[in-house]
Design a protein around this motif. Sequence first.
Motif, PDB file in Angstrom:
ATOM      1  N   GLN A  84       0.827  -1.206   0.000  1.00  0.00           N
ATOM      2  CA  GLN A  84       0.000   0.000   0.000  1.00  0.00           C
ATOM      3  C   GLN A  84       0.865   1.263   0.000  1.00  0.00           C
ATOM      4  O   GLN A  84       1.908   1.298   0.656  1.00  0.00           O
ATOM      5  CB  GLN A  84      -0.899   0.038   1.261  1.00  0.00           C
ATOM      6  N   VAL A  85       0.385   2.284  -0.688  1.00  0.00           N
ATOM      7  CA  VAL A  85       1.188   3.520  -0.739  1.00  0.00           C
ATOM      8  C   VAL A  85       1.319   4.167   0.634  1.00  0.00           C
ATOM      9  O   VAL A  85       2.283   4.878   0.908  1.00  0.00           O
ATOM     10  CB  VAL A  85       0.648   4.559  -1.761  1.00  0.00           C
ATOM     11  N   ASN A  86       0.351   3.880   1.531  1.00  0.00           N
ATOM     12  CA  ASN A  86       0.494   4.453   2.884  1.00  0.00           C
ATOM     13  C   ASN A  86       1.125   3.448   3.856  1.00  0.00           C
ATOM     14  O   ASN A  86       1.132   3.658   5.056  1.00  0.00           O
ATOM     15  CB  ASN A  86      -0.854   4.953   3.419  1.00  0.00           C
ATOM     16  N   GLY A  87       1.674   2.369   3.279  1.00  0.00           N
ATOM     17  CA  GLY A  87       2.263   1.343   4.158  1.00  0.00           C
ATOM     18  C   GLY A  87       3.707   1.054   3.807  1.00  0.00           C
ATOM     19  O   GLY A  87       4.218  -0.017   4.121  1.00  0.00           O
ATOM     20  N   THR A  88       4.349   2.017   3.176  1.00  0.00           N
ATOM     21  CA  THR A  88       5.719   1.760   2.697  1.00  0.00           C
ATOM     22  C   THR A  88       6.736   1.657   3.836  1.00  0.00           C
ATOM     23  O   THR A  88       7.904   1.405   3.600  1.00  0.00           O
ATOM     24  CB  THR A  88       6.175   2.869   1.718  1.00  0.00           C
ATOM     25  N   HIS A  89       6.277   1.879   5.058  1.00  0.00           N
ATOM     26  CA  HIS A  89       7.162   1.754   6.228  1.00  0.00           C
ATOM     27  C   HIS A  89       6.910   0.442   6.968  1.00  0.00           C
ATOM     28  O   HIS A  89       7.456   0.225   8.039  1.00  0.00           O
ATOM     29  CB  HIS A  89       6.898   2.912   7.188  1.00  0.00           C
ATOM     30  N   ARG A  90       6.052  -0.417   6.401  1.00  0.00           N
ATOM     31  CA  ARG A  90       5.556  -1.567   7.167  1.00  0.00           C
ATOM     32  C   ARG A  90       5.809  -2.872   6.424  1.00  0.00           C
ATOM     33  O   ARG A  90       5.852  -2.881   5.184  1.00  0.00           O
ATOM     34  CB  ARG A  90       4.051  -1.373   7.360  1.00  0.00           C
ATOM     35  N   ALA A  91       5.981  -3.958   7.154  1.00  0.00           N
ATOM     36  CA  ALA A  91       6.108  -5.283   6.529  1.00  0.00           C
ATOM     37  C   ALA A  91       5.519  -6.320   7.472  1.00  0.00           C
ATOM     38  O   ALA A  91       5.370  -6.077   8.669  1.00  0.00           O
ATOM     39  CB  ALA A  91       7.581  -5.597   6.246  1.00  0.00           C
ATOM     40  N   LYS A 122      15.112  -1.916   3.665  1.00  0.00           N
ATOM     41  CA  LYS A 122      14.051  -1.587   2.696  1.00  0.00           C
ATOM     42  C   LYS A 122      13.198  -0.424   3.214  1.00  0.00           C
ATOM     43  O   LYS A 122      12.091  -0.187   2.716  1.00  0.00           O
ATOM     44  CB  LYS A 122      13.137  -2.799   2.461  1.00  0.00           C
ATOM     45  N   GLY A 123      13.659   0.215   4.258  1.00  0.00           N
ATOM     46  CA  GLY A 123      12.946   1.386   4.778  1.00  0.00           C
ATOM     47  C   GLY A 123      11.704   1.025   5.579  1.00  0.00           C
ATOM     48  O   GLY A 123      10.820   1.871   5.783  1.00  0.00           O
ATOM     49  N   ARG A 124      11.614  -0.228   6.058  1.00  0.00           N
ATOM     50  CA  ARG A 124      10.438  -0.651   6.828  1.00  0.00           C
ATOM     51  C   ARG A 124      10.775  -0.584   8.309  1.00  0.00           C
ATOM     52  O   ARG A 124      11.791  -1.140   8.732  1.00  0.00           O
ATOM     53  CB  ARG A 124      10.010  -2.070   6.449  1.00  0.00           C
ATOM     54  N   ARG A 125       9.930   0.077   9.096  1.00  0.00           N
ATOM     55  CA  ARG A 125      10.257   0.213  10.516  1.00  0.00           C
ATOM     56  C   ARG A 125       9.192  -0.385  11.432  1.00  0.00           C
ATOM     57  O   ARG A 125       9.349  -0.396  12.644  1.00  0.00           O
ATOM     58  CB  ARG A 125      10.481   1.692  10.858  1.00  0.00           C
TER      59      ARG A 125
END
Length: 327
Positions: A84-91, A122-125
């Motif tokens: 999701q475009v608003n989930g680029t920090h999440r995995a 990958k920039g996921r926090r």
Amino acid sequence: MRYDIITAGAADFAAAIPGLAQVLAASVANGAAVGFIPPLDLDAAAAFWHGQEGAVRSGEKQILLAVTQTGRIIGTVTLALAPQVNGTHRAEIAKMLVHPDARRQGVAASLLKRAEEVARSKGRRLLVLDTREGDDAERLYARLGWQSCGTIPDYALNGDGSSHTTHVMYRQLPAAPAGLTIEPASPDAQDAIPLIDALSADLAARFGSDGRGGLAGWDAVADRSLFALARLDGVPVGCGAVRPWEDGEVAEIKRMYAVPGSTGVGAAILSFLEDGARRLGYRRLLLETRWANDRAVSFYRRHGYRLVPNYGSYQGRAESACFGKIL
Ligand SMILES: CC(C)(COP(=O)(O)OP(=O)(O)OC[C@H]1O[C@@H](n2cnc3c(N)ncnc32)[C@H](O)[C@@H]1OP(=O)(O)O)[C@@H](O)C(=O)NCCC(=O)NCCS
């Protein structure tokens, strides 16, 4: 047992499928709640992994493998990057599996730590997962710092038609300083020497002993040891080492140092060393610091190290504080 953790690239994922199928089928047969109901035969398990090929190719799923020196896959975990475009920090963490005959040796912990590193790169926090209530995995995640959001009843079905509750968890990854890299190095590396000298001078000035013995005889143990060098924008800012202690499964942490004023460097080095120690086949780490070094004492405690009786040459030395951690 020695093993490496690798991320299966698009090119080599297909070759890993038979090994991954073995791990999945054996785990389901052993009662794992990972999306299937037993029995799951090898063909069906392989079909599942074939179904992941597109996501591996696109990079949406990063599939990590624990591979022994003989090339056997003994564990895996999937890091699914939120699209999701608003989930680029999440995995999401999924298919965390260790073959039943390779469990309770730290393989899962090692895979999860590496998955965290990949996520960060990958920039996921923020990481999320769900796991069946009461499973071994629940303890594993809690031990590695995952927080609980609570449970959902009747979440998934069991083989006998009953259902089970799932536990939803998350982990916010501590931020690593931007520009920080940590790599294995030789303690004789040109840019490591000034750091080791600075550490030795600092220890000698504060505690009367420079700790240089920590790297003595390094060449003889180099294949079971790891020296890590941290650089911030290319400039050395810290180091640390693990080397074997008497018994083959215990290693000692030596020469931990982060230059004064840096933040997050020591924690990042420690995590790198722990991960490396697990891959070298160690199960426990020991270390010695001085009681007077209160910053170090609280640092190790904060990172899960527990006081242990003074070992080796530190026995009977009241100024020494010895700590240990099971990996
Ligand atoms: C959950 C699972 C992945 C754990 O794998 P693992 O490799 O055994 O995990 P670890 O070895 O890191 O930790 C497991 C336990 O072994 C212990 N351990 C680790 N290294 C050890 C060692 N060298 N000696 C003794 N015990 C050790 C850990 O402390 C932990 O103890 P605990 O369960 O009492 O907390 C594995 O049981 C599995 O595949 N289960 C089925 C699939 C599943 O449920 N997956 C989770 C989906 S969300």
